[in-house]
Motif scaffolding. Structure first.
Motif, PDB file in Angstrom:
ATOM      1  N   TYR A   1      44.035  50.937  59.665  1.00 46.84           N
ATOM      2  CA  TYR A   1      43.595  51.373  60.986  1.00 46.84           C
ATOM      3  C   TYR A   1      44.689  51.112  62.007  1.00 46.84           C
ATOM      4  O   TYR A   1      45.660  50.379  61.756  1.00 46.84           O
ATOM      5  CB  TYR A   1      42.326  50.626  61.387  1.00 46.84           C
ATOM      6  CG  TYR A   1      42.468  49.122  61.304  1.00 46.84           C
ATOM      7  CD1 TYR A   1      42.994  48.382  62.368  1.00 46.84           C
ATOM      8  CD2 TYR A   1      42.079  48.432  60.155  1.00 46.84           C
ATOM      9  CE1 TYR A   1      43.155  47.005  62.292  1.00 46.84           C
ATOM     10  CE2 TYR A   1      42.226  47.062  60.066  1.00 46.84           C
ATOM     11  CZ  TYR A   1      42.761  46.349  61.125  1.00 46.84           C
ATOM     12  OH  TYR A   1      42.914  44.993  61.038  1.00 46.84           O
TER      13      TYR A   1
ATOM     14  N   ARG B   1      38.745  60.108  65.621  1.00 46.65           N
ATOM     15  CA  ARG B   1      38.525  59.224  66.767  1.00 46.65           C
ATOM     16  C   ARG B   1      37.092  59.378  67.294  1.00 46.65           C
ATOM     17  O   ARG B   1      36.480  58.402  67.750  1.00 46.65           O
ATOM     18  CB  ARG B   1      39.542  59.520  67.872  1.00 46.65           C
ATOM     19  CG  ARG B   1      39.500  58.506  69.002  1.00 46.65           C
ATOM     20  CD  ARG B   1      40.745  58.551  69.871  1.00 46.65           C
ATOM     21  NE  ARG B   1      40.691  57.532  70.917  1.00 46.65           N
ATOM     22  CZ  ARG B   1      40.220  57.737  72.137  1.00 46.65           C
ATOM     23  NH1 ARG B   1      39.748  58.936  72.481  1.00 46.65           N
ATOM     24  NH2 ARG B   1      40.201  56.754  73.033  1.00 46.65           N
TER      25      ARG B   1
ATOM     26  N   LYS C   1      32.638  46.998  62.713  1.00 42.42           N
ATOM     27  CA  LYS C   1      32.680  47.137  64.169  1.00 42.42           C
ATOM     28  C   LYS C   1      34.110  46.924  64.695  1.00 42.42           C
ATOM     29  O   LYS C   1      34.934  46.258  64.062  1.00 42.42           O
ATOM     30  CB  LYS C   1      31.729  46.139  64.823  1.00 42.42           C
ATOM     31  CG  LYS C   1      30.285  46.260  64.346  1.00 42.42           C
ATOM     32  CD  LYS C   1      29.688  47.640  64.582  1.00 42.42           C
ATOM     33  CE  LYS C   1      29.345  47.880  66.030  1.00 42.42           C
ATOM     34  NZ  LYS C   1      28.606  49.153  66.234  1.00 42.42           N
ATOM     35  N   ASN C   2      34.373  47.525  65.834  1.00 40.65           N
ATOM     36  CA  ASN C   2      35.748  47.526  66.349  1.00 40.65           C
ATOM     37  C   ASN C   2      36.225  46.182  66.883  1.00 40.65           C
ATOM     38  O   ASN C   2      37.416  45.994  67.162  1.00 40.65           O
ATOM     39  CB  ASN C   2      35.916  48.602  67.423  1.00 40.65           C
ATOM     40  CG  ASN C   2      34.967  48.411  68.596  1.00 40.65           C
ATOM     41  OD1 ASN C   2      34.578  47.295  68.949  1.00 40.65           O
ATOM     42  ND2 ASN C   2      34.564  49.529  69.214  1.00 40.65           N
TER      43      ASN C   2
ATOM     44  N   TYR D   1      44.892  50.363  66.457  1.00 43.37           N
ATOM     45  CA  TYR D   1      44.147  50.201  67.697  1.00 43.37           C
ATOM     46  C   TYR D   1      45.126  49.923  68.833  1.00 43.37           C
ATOM     47  O   TYR D   1      46.276  49.529  68.613  1.00 43.37           O
ATOM     48  CB  TYR D   1      43.102  49.098  67.589  1.00 43.37           C
ATOM     49  CG  TYR D   1      43.647  47.716  67.302  1.00 43.37           C
ATOM     50  CD1 TYR D   1      44.118  46.886  68.328  1.00 43.37           C
ATOM     51  CD2 TYR D   1      43.655  47.216  65.999  1.00 43.37           C
ATOM     52  CE1 TYR D   1      44.598  45.612  68.069  1.00 43.37           C
ATOM     53  CE2 TYR D   1      44.138  45.945  65.732  1.00 43.37           C
ATOM     54  CZ  TYR D   1      44.605  45.149  66.761  1.00 43.37           C
ATOM     55  OH  TYR D   1      45.079  43.888  66.499  1.00 43.37           O
TER      56      TYR D   1
ATOM     57  N   LEU E   1      34.956  57.160  65.285  1.00 45.23           N
ATOM     58  CA  LEU E   1      35.207  55.762  65.634  1.00 45.23           C
ATOM     59  C   LEU E   1      34.502  55.385  66.935  1.00 45.23           C
ATOM     60  O   LEU E   1      33.939  54.298  67.062  1.00 45.23           O
ATOM     61  CB  LEU E   1      36.713  55.519  65.757  1.00 45.23           C
ATOM     62  CG  LEU E   1      37.541  55.716  64.480  1.00 45.23           C
ATOM     63  CD1 LEU E   1      39.031  55.636  64.806  1.00 45.23           C
ATOM     64  CD2 LEU E   1      37.170  54.684  63.420  1.00 45.23           C
TER      65      LEU E   1
ATOM     66  N   GLY F   1      33.121  51.628  65.712  1.00 43.24           N
ATOM     67  CA  GLY F   1      33.776  50.988  64.587  1.00 43.24           C
ATOM     68  C   GLY F   1      34.071  51.996  63.496  1.00 43.24           C
ATOM     69  O   GLY F   1      33.996  53.215  63.708  1.00 43.24           O
TER      70      GLY F   1
ATOM     71  N   TYR G   1      38.294  46.061  70.191  1.00 41.38           N
ATOM     72  CA  TYR G   1      39.548  46.801  70.304  1.00 41.38           C
ATOM     73  C   TYR G   1      39.276  48.298  70.478  1.00 41.38           C
ATOM     74  O   TYR G   1      38.221  48.808  70.078  1.00 41.38           O
ATOM     75  CB  TYR G   1      40.412  46.598  69.059  1.00 41.38           C
ATOM     76  CG  TYR G   1      40.873  45.181  68.843  1.00 41.38           C
ATOM     77  CD1 TYR G   1      41.778  44.585  69.719  1.00 41.38           C
ATOM     78  CD2 TYR G   1      40.406  44.435  67.767  1.00 41.38           C
ATOM     79  CE1 TYR G   1      42.209  43.274  69.518  1.00 41.38           C
ATOM     80  CE2 TYR G   1      40.832  43.132  67.556  1.00 41.38           C
ATOM     81  CZ  TYR G   1      41.727  42.554  68.438  1.00 41.38           C
ATOM     82  OH  TYR G   1      42.156  41.270  68.246  1.00 41.38           O
ATOM     83  N   GLU G   2      40.249  49.019  71.011  1.00 40.88           N
ATOM     84  CA  GLU G   2      40.164  50.473  71.138  1.00 40.88           C
ATOM     85  C   GLU G   2      40.752  51.100  69.876  1.00 40.88           C
ATOM     86  O   GLU G   2      41.966  51.280  69.762  1.00 40.88           O
ATOM     87  CB  GLU G   2      40.938  50.962  72.368  1.00 40.88           C
ATOM     88  CG  GLU G   2      40.861  52.455  72.563  1.00 40.88           C
ATOM     89  CD  GLU G   2      41.840  52.975  73.611  1.00 40.88           C
ATOM     90  OE1 GLU G   2      41.871  54.207  73.806  1.00 40.88           O
ATOM     91  OE2 GLU G   2      42.586  52.167  74.202  1.00 40.88           O
ATOM     92  N   LEU G   3      39.892  51.425  68.921  1.00 42.31           N
ATOM     93  CA  LEU G   3      40.359  52.021  67.665  1.00 42.31           C
ATOM     94  C   LEU G   3      40.879  53.430  67.908  1.00 42.31           C
ATOM     95  O   LEU G   3      40.246  54.223  68.615  1.00 42.31           O
ATOM     96  CB  LEU G   3      39.235  52.042  66.643  1.00 42.31           C
ATOM     97  CG  LEU G   3      38.866  50.700  65.999  1.00 42.31           C
ATOM     98  CD1 LEU G   3      37.608  50.844  65.158  1.00 42.31           C
ATOM     99  CD2 LEU G   3      40.009  50.174  65.145  1.00 42.31           C
TER     100      LEU G   3
ATOM    101  N   LEU H   1      39.110  42.735  62.648  1.00 45.71           N
ATOM    102  CA  LEU H   1      38.249  43.497  63.560  1.00 45.71           C
ATOM    103  C   LEU H   1      36.928  42.760  63.739  1.00 45.71           C
ATOM    104  O   LEU H   1      36.893  41.545  63.748  1.00 45.71           O
ATOM    105  CB  LEU H   1      38.048  44.919  63.011  1.00 45.71           C
ATOM    106  CG  LEU H   1      39.324  45.765  62.890  1.00 45.71           C
ATOM    107  CD1 LEU H   1      39.018  47.109  62.267  1.00 45.71           C
ATOM    108  CD2 LEU H   1      40.010  45.933  64.241  1.00 45.71           C
TER     109      LEU H   1
END
Length: 608
Positions: free
Chosen positions: A115, A89, A61-62, A117, A92, A97, A65-67, A43
C-alpha cells in the motif's frame, strides 16, 4: 474508611495502567478513553465480516492515514487458487481501509498487502503479511434430514489453464424451513408468496473451494411477509456491486456486504423472483406480479410471474409491461404438456410424469383456484417469466416465458416484435410474430408445428434468454438460452430417461424475421445432464466464452413411490466460443441450483 481506601487503590491501579499504556490524559475536563486492539502491521485494526453478511471478507482499517493505493494477495492453500487484485482509491475511501476478499473458511489466512499513504506531506510505501482467521461456514438450517451441510460440496472435473483464474458465483437453494409456512397472503387471493427456500449463495474457485458466501440471516426472515422469498436474479453490475431480489424486496450490496439499497417492491406489485436486470441508464427491470388485478369476471387476484416493471435509481416505477394484456394468457399447449411433478421449483414428486387434461384446465378456469399453479388466465402461473433482458438498440425487452416455451421480444410500445418458439397454439395476432427457422445459408428449414429438420429445435420450458451484447446490433441479435427440455415437442416422452437439456445460442435476423441455431450442447450428454427446472446459459465477453449451469441435473423421481432419489448434482461448464467440449467442468453435489456465473474481482475493486 475501608471503602475510601478501596476506592483509592482502584484509582491508583487504573492510573498505573493508563501510564503503562501511554493513554493517560491529564488535566482534561472530559476525562479519557482507551482504545485497544490486536495490531498487525503499520495501519489500523482488522475487522472481519465488517458489514455482517459476508463472513469471508475483512477490512484492514487505514489507521488514520490517507491511503492512496493498495494491492491485496490472498495466499492460496497448498494446491489452491491465488486471489490477487488492486484496490481503487474510491474503494479505500468507501471502506476507510483496504477491503480483503476471498478468505478461506475455518482457516488462518495469510494475506499479503502492499500500500501507499500520504502523511505529513509525504507519500509512504509499505507492505505487510496479515494473518486473518475466518470461522467455519455458518448459515440457516431447515432441519431436513437430507441437509448434510449449510452449503454444498464441489468436485472439479476439468479446468483448462486459461480458465484457472475463474471464480464462479453460485446461487443455490436449500429446503423450506418450517417457519416459512407462517406467512401467507389472504387478500386479494392468489399470488406466489409461499414460494420460499433457504438461500445457499457462495463464490467458488476452480479448485472447488468456497471463497465467499452470503450470511443472509440478517436480511431474510421466513416469518415475515416482507422479508422472505427465494433469493434470485443475482447480477454483478457495472460498478462491481451485486443486485438481486427476494419476495417483496429488491436489493443491491457490494461484495464486502455494504448496503447500497434494500427496498420493498412498489405498492402495486408483489412476488419478485427470477430476474432483476440492470439497464445502461441505471434503472432496473424487475420480474414481479400485480398485487391487485381486477379480472374481466370482476374477481380480484394477485397475479403470478407475469408483470415487468422498470424502476429508476430512486425506486420510482417509470414503466410496466402487463403481459396478460400483451400476450395470450389462455394459450394452453405447453401448460397441458408440462410435467406436473416439476413446475419450475414447485417440485411435487407425487405428480411426476403427470400432465393436465383439457377438461382439468377448463374446470380450473371456472373455479376460484388461484395462485402459483400451472394454469391459464390472470391469477395463475400461465406465463412463468424467468428472465428479462434489455436491448438498447431499439429500447425493447426480451423475455423468457417458461410456461409458453417461448422467447419473446416486446417494444416500449407494448407490441410484440417477434416470438422464438414453436408455432403450435399461437393465434392471431401473435402467430404473425413467429420467427422462421433457417439453416446457415439462410434457407428455410422444413418444420411442423412442434419439430424441425436439420438439427434445429426450439426451446422448451427454457431459462435465461439473454442478448449477447458484444455480438449483436440493431439488425442481428444473438440470444443465449438454457433449453430445459421438459414438454419437448409439446408432449411428454414415453420414458422419463429420454429427456435432455441443451445450452443453445440463436442468431436472429430481425429484418428478415428468421432464426438460425448456431450452437448447442447437452443433447449428447443425455438424461444425466438434464435439468427439469432452473439453470443458465450466458456469454462471457472477457474470455469469449459461454457458461452453462445445468442446475438441477440428477433430479430423478421414483415413479413407483413418487419419492425423489436424492438431491440434484448440478454441473458448471464453460466453453470457448463455438467449441463443443467444455474447457471447465465442475460438479456440485447434493444441492438444488438456480444460476451460476463468473464473478469479476477486478470489477468489484477497481474503478470502471
Amino acid at each position: 474508611m475501608k471503602m475510601q481506601k478501596r476506592t483509592f487503590l482502584l484509582s491508583a491501579a487504573a492510573c498505573a495502567m493508563m501510564t503503562a499504556t501511554g493513554a493517560m490524559a491529564m488535566g482534561t475536563p472530559s476525562g479519557f478513553a482507551v482504545v485497544g486492539f490486536n495490531k498487525q502491521g503499520n495501519l489500523g485494526e482488522v475487522i472481519v465480516n465488517p458489514y455482517k453478511i459476508a463472513p469471508l471478507t475483512a477490512v484492514i482499517k487505514n489507521g488514520g492515514y490517507e491511503l492512496l493505493s493498495a494491492t491485496v494477495r490472498v495466499v492460496p492453500k497448498e494446491g489452491g487458487q491465488e486471489i490477487k487484485y488492486e484496490v481503487s482509491r474510491a474503494q479505500l475511501l468507501t471502506h476507510a481501509g483496504i477491503p480483503v476478499f476471498g478468505l478461506y473458511p475455518d482457516y488462518s489466512n495469510k494475506v499479503e498487502v502492499s500500500y501507499s499513504y500520504r502523511f505529513d506531506g509525504k507519500v509512504v510505501d509499505g507492505k505487510h503479511t496479515y494473518t486473518i482467521y475466518c470461522g467455519g461456514i455458518r448459515g440457516m438450517e431447515s432441519g431436513m434430514p437430507g441437509e448434510k451441510n449449510l452449503m454444498f460440496d464441489t468436485e472439479v472435473k476439468k479446468v483448462a489453464p486459461e480458465f484457472s483464474d475463474r471464480l464462479y458465483f453460485v446461487n443455490n437453494l436449500g429446503a423450506t424451513p418450517g417457519q416459512d409456512t407462517r406467512a401467507v397472503w389472504n387478500n386479494p387471493m392468489g399470488g406466489a408468496l409461499t414460494w420460499s427456500y433457504l438461500p445457499k449463495i457462495a463464490i467458488i474457485d476452480t479448485k472447488g473451494d468456497i471463497r465467499w458466501y452470503l450470511d443472509a440471516s440478517t436480511l431474510w426472515d421466513p416469518e415475515s411477509i416482507y422479508s422472505k422469498g427465494v433469493m434470485m436474479g443475482f447480477k454483478q453490475n457495472a460498478d462491481g456491486a451485486i443486485s438481486w431480489g427476494f419476495g417483496q424486496k429488491y436489493v443491491k450490496y457490494d461484495i464486502m456486504g455494504r448496503k447500497v439499497f434494500n427496498r420493498r417492491l412498489p405498492t402495486g406489485y408483489s412476488d419478485f423472483s427470477h430476474s432483476m436486470d440492470p439497464m445502461p441508464n441505471g434503472h432496473y427491470l424487475l420480474r414481479v406480479a400485480s398485487s391487485d388485478l381486477r379480472r374481466i369476471d370482476q374477481k380480484r387476484v394477485r397475479t403470478v410471474r407475469d408483470v415487468i416493471i422498470e424502476v429508476d435509481q430512486s425506486g420510482r416505477v417509470v414503466d410496466e409491461w402487463r403481459l396478460f394484456d400483451i400476450l395470450d394468457p389462455y394459450r394452453s399447449n405447453i401448460i397441458k404438456a408440462l410435467d406436473q411433478g416439476a413446475v419450475c421449483l414447485n417440485i411435487d414428486p407425487s405428480k411426476a410424469g403427470h400432465t393436465l387434461t383439457a377438461e382439468e384446465l377448463a374446470a380450473q378456469e371456472k373455479s376460484d383456484n388461484f395462485g402459483d399453479i400451472a394454469g391459464t388466465g390472470p391469477g395463475r402461473n400461465w406465463a412463468h417469466v424467468n428472465s428479462v433482458d434489455y436491448d438498447p438498440d431499439d429500447d425493447s425487452i426480451i423475455i423468457s416465458s417458461r410456461h409458453q416455451s417461448a422467447i419473446i421480444k416486446i417494444g416500449r410500445d407494448k407490441k410484440v416484435k417477434w416470438i422464438l418458439g414453436a408455432p403450435a397454439g399461437w393465434r392471431s395476432p401473435w402467430k404473425e410474430a413467429l420467427l422462421t427457422p433457417v439453416d446457415k445459408s439462410g434457407k428455410p428449414i422444413s418444420c411442423t408445428d412442434t419439430t424441425c429438420e436439420g438439427g434445429f429445435d426450439w426451446t422448451w420450458t427454457q431459462h435465461t434468454a439473454w442478448r449477447i451484447d458484444s455480438k449483436s446490433n440493431k439488425d442481428v441479435v444473438y440470444v443465449s438460452a438454457f433449453d430445459n427440455g421438459d414438454a419437448r415437442g409439446a408432449e411428454q416422452p414415453a420414458l422419463p430417461e429420454m429427456k435432455y437439456s441443451r445450452a443453445v445460442i440463436y442468431k436472429i435476423d430481425q429484418k428478415k424475421r428468421t432464426v438460425e441455431q448456431v450452437w448447442e450442447y447437452g443433447k449428447e450428454r443425455g438424461h444425466s445432464w438434464y435439468s427439469p427446472v432452473t439453470s443458465l446459459t450466458e456469454y462471457q465477453a472477457d474470455k469469449d466464452s459461454v457458461v452453462a449451469y445445468s442446475a438441477t441435473a440428477g433430479s430423478d423421481f421414483d415413479l413407483t413411490t413418487g419419492a425423489m432419489k436424492g438431491l440434484p448434482n448440478p454441473y458448471i461448464d464453460e466453453f470457448k466460443w463455438g467449441e463443443k467440449e467444455p474447457s471447465v467442468e465442475i460438479q456440485l453435489h447434493n444441492t438444488s441450483g438456480y444460476q451460476a456465473w463468473p464473478f469479476s474481482v477486478k470489477k468489484a475493486f477497481t474503478d470502471n
